[in-house]
Design an enzyme around this catalytic site. Structure first.
Site, PDB file in Angstrom:
ATOM      1  N   ARG A 217       0.843  -1.191   0.000  1.00 50.77           N
ATOM      2  CA  ARG A 217       0.000   0.000   0.000  1.00 50.77           C
ATOM      3  C   ARG A 217       0.883   1.247   0.000  1.00 50.77           C
ATOM      4  O   ARG A 217       2.093   1.193   0.230  1.00 50.77           O
ATOM      5  CB  ARG A 217      -0.930  -0.001   1.204  1.00 50.77           C
ATOM      6  CG  ARG A 217      -0.282   0.184   2.572  1.00 50.77           C
ATOM      7  CD  ARG A 217      -1.355   0.130   3.646  1.00 50.77           C
ATOM      8  NE  ARG A 217      -0.901   0.457   4.967  1.00 50.77           N
ATOM      9  CZ  ARG A 217      -0.518  -0.418   5.890  1.00 50.77           C
ATOM     10  NH1 ARG A 217      -0.486  -1.705   5.603  1.00 50.77           N
ATOM     11  NH2 ARG A 217      -0.159  -0.018   7.111  1.00 50.77           N
ATOM     12  N   ALA A 238       5.974  -2.115  -5.264  1.00 50.64           N
ATOM     13  CA  ALA A 238       6.254  -1.375  -4.034  1.00 50.64           C
ATOM     14  C   ALA A 238       5.244  -0.252  -3.810  1.00 50.64           C
ATOM     15  O   ALA A 238       4.343  -0.009  -4.614  1.00 50.64           O
ATOM     16  CB  ALA A 238       7.671  -0.829  -4.081  1.00 50.64           C
ATOM     17  N   HIS A 239       5.421   0.465  -2.687  1.00 51.75           N
ATOM     18  CA  HIS A 239       4.458   1.489  -2.289  1.00 51.75           C
ATOM     19  C   HIS A 239       4.434   2.664  -3.269  1.00 51.75           C
ATOM     20  O   HIS A 239       5.449   3.051  -3.829  1.00 51.75           O
ATOM     21  CB  HIS A 239       4.753   1.987  -0.869  1.00 51.75           C
ATOM     22  CG  HIS A 239       6.070   2.661  -0.715  1.00 51.75           C
ATOM     23  ND1 HIS A 239       7.227   1.998  -0.406  1.00 51.75           N
ATOM     24  CD2 HIS A 239       6.422   3.959  -0.828  1.00 51.75           C
ATOM     25  CE1 HIS A 239       8.231   2.845  -0.325  1.00 51.75           C
ATOM     26  NE2 HIS A 239       7.771   4.044  -0.584  1.00 51.75           N
ATOM     27  N   ASN A 240       3.227   3.200  -3.455  1.00 51.70           N
ATOM     28  CA  ASN A 240       2.972   4.384  -4.281  1.00 51.70           C
ATOM     29  C   ASN A 240       3.248   4.179  -5.773  1.00 51.70           C
ATOM     30  O   ASN A 240       3.343   5.148  -6.527  1.00 51.70           O
ATOM     31  CB  ASN A 240       3.762   5.601  -3.779  1.00 51.70           C
ATOM     32  CG  ASN A 240       3.281   6.083  -2.437  1.00 51.70           C
ATOM     33  OD1 ASN A 240       3.889   5.774  -1.413  1.00 51.70           O
ATOM     34  ND2 ASN A 240       2.190   6.816  -2.410  1.00 51.70           N
ATOM     35  N   SER A 258       7.123   4.495  -5.852  1.00 50.55           N
ATOM     36  CA  SER A 258       6.776   5.751  -6.523  1.00 50.55           C
ATOM     37  C   SER A 258       7.114   5.764  -8.008  1.00 50.55           C
ATOM     38  O   SER A 258       7.276   6.834  -8.602  1.00 50.55           O
ATOM     39  CB  SER A 258       7.445   6.947  -5.820  1.00 50.55           C
ATOM     40  OG  SER A 258       7.026   7.026  -4.475  1.00 50.55           O
TER      41      SER A 258
END
Length: 336
Positions: A217, A238-240, A258
């Site tokens: 998340r 991975a996150h974002n 990201s």
């Protein structure tokens, strides 16, 4: 604001409490009566929210509370922020932010399960979750609080889903984990501190997520996988990360935090990206590629680090030629 389906507000923190928890100092400039009850990235500061600045910050909102390196403090204060100074803002944020919001506990309770859904033995559905019409949850699935499973979705055995929404007719493979915290570690002088996450994982409709994948998340915002994406087994998102609709990834893809990936891309096996890059629409990555730079729309790249495929294939051809020349010289030397 953290999604109330997944997080609950602990309590607002005064600036004095922030100093105590974070180890940062407002240097005697903290006004009375100011508190924070939210978190925000430095790129989207807001009054009453806690942010941190490791690099020179962009425009900020007056009233924001910022944990900052000393060299940025004066500019942030001039912009109307309440600034606590520290040499390691990320560690200070990690120590403080988890006191503002808490994850909702994994507990049994009332869930909204459509009568036409199929829930097999051994599956746990937490309080506040919603299961759509015709959805199928195979044995030993775990659905966290507030999670939404769309109509006709298929969740294979032993999958774990939390802090997430799953679109209609999407299939989640066995042993896949969606919505866990990302690998965000603040490197302190004395210890490693895990940075709390407050975002979600959003999976679109008609998508396929293979077996034994991991989708984190977001830290502040969301990790998003678009409609009709097809992600093979053993992939890490991975996150974002944001992935556009129709993108296909073969097994063992690893997408760093990201990263933004466009629509209708094709990643061959064992592709990877570094963090914070943008990959355009209709991009093809050859097998074993490692993308470390932005890639424009419609291009085909390969290699590690990845480059336009024509350059990569030209390098491979030249290396083979050089290897052949060296080998012939070696044989001649041994004969002499």
């Amino acid at each position: 604001m953290a999604d109330p389906r997944f997080y609950e507000s602990a309590h607002p923190l005064s600036l004095t409490e922030i100093e105590t928890l974070s180890g940062a100092s407002f240097e005697g400039l903290a006004p009375d009566g100011v508190s924070v009850d939210d978190v925000a990235p430095i790129t989207a500061t807001q009054a009453g929210a806690l942010s941190y600045a490791e690099r020179r910050p962009p425009d900020v909102q007056p009233g924001a509370v910022v944990l900052s390196k000393p060299e940025f403090a004066e500019a942030l204060r001039a912009a109307g922020c309440h600034v606590a100074v520290t040499e390691n803002p990320r560690v200070a944020f990690a120590r403080t932010a988890a006191k503002i919001f808490a994850e909702k506990p994994l507990e049994a309770g009332e869930a909204d399960i459509d009568p036409s859904a199929t829930v097999h033995d051994g599956t746990f559905i937490a309080k506040g979750a919603r299961i759509g019409a015709g959805a199928i949850l195979e044995p030993n699935v775990v659905i966290g609080p507030g999670v939404e499973i769309g109509e006709g979705a298929l969740i294979r055995a032993n999958a774990v889903i939390s802090f997430a929404t799953i679109g209609a007719r999407t299939e989640i493979g066995s042993c896949t984990v969606i919505g866990k915290t990302g690998f965000a570690i603040a490197l302190g002088a004395e210890q490693r501190v895990k940075v709390p996450h407050f975002g979600r994982a959003i999976i679109g409709s008609d998508a396929l997520i293979g077996a034994s994948c991991s989708i984190d998340r977001g830290l502040f915002g969301d990790t998003e996988i678009g409609d009709n994406c097809q992600i093979d087994n053993f992939c890490q998102i991975a996150h974002n990360v944001r992935i556009g609709s129709g993108t296909v990834m073969a097994a063992f893809a690893g997408i760093s935090g990201s990263t933004t990936i466009g629509r209708d891309c094709l990643f061959a096996g064992r592709c990877a990206t570094t963090d914070n890059i943008t990959i355009g629409n209709n991009v093809i990555l050859l097998a074993d590629s490692a993308a470390m730079y932005d890639i424009p729309d419609g291009e085909k790249w390969g290699g590690s680090p990845a480059m336009p495929a024509r350059n990569f294939l030209k390098q491979i051809t030249q290396l083979r030629r050089l290897s052949g020349i060296k080998g012939a010289q070696g044989k001649k030397a041994r004969r002499d």
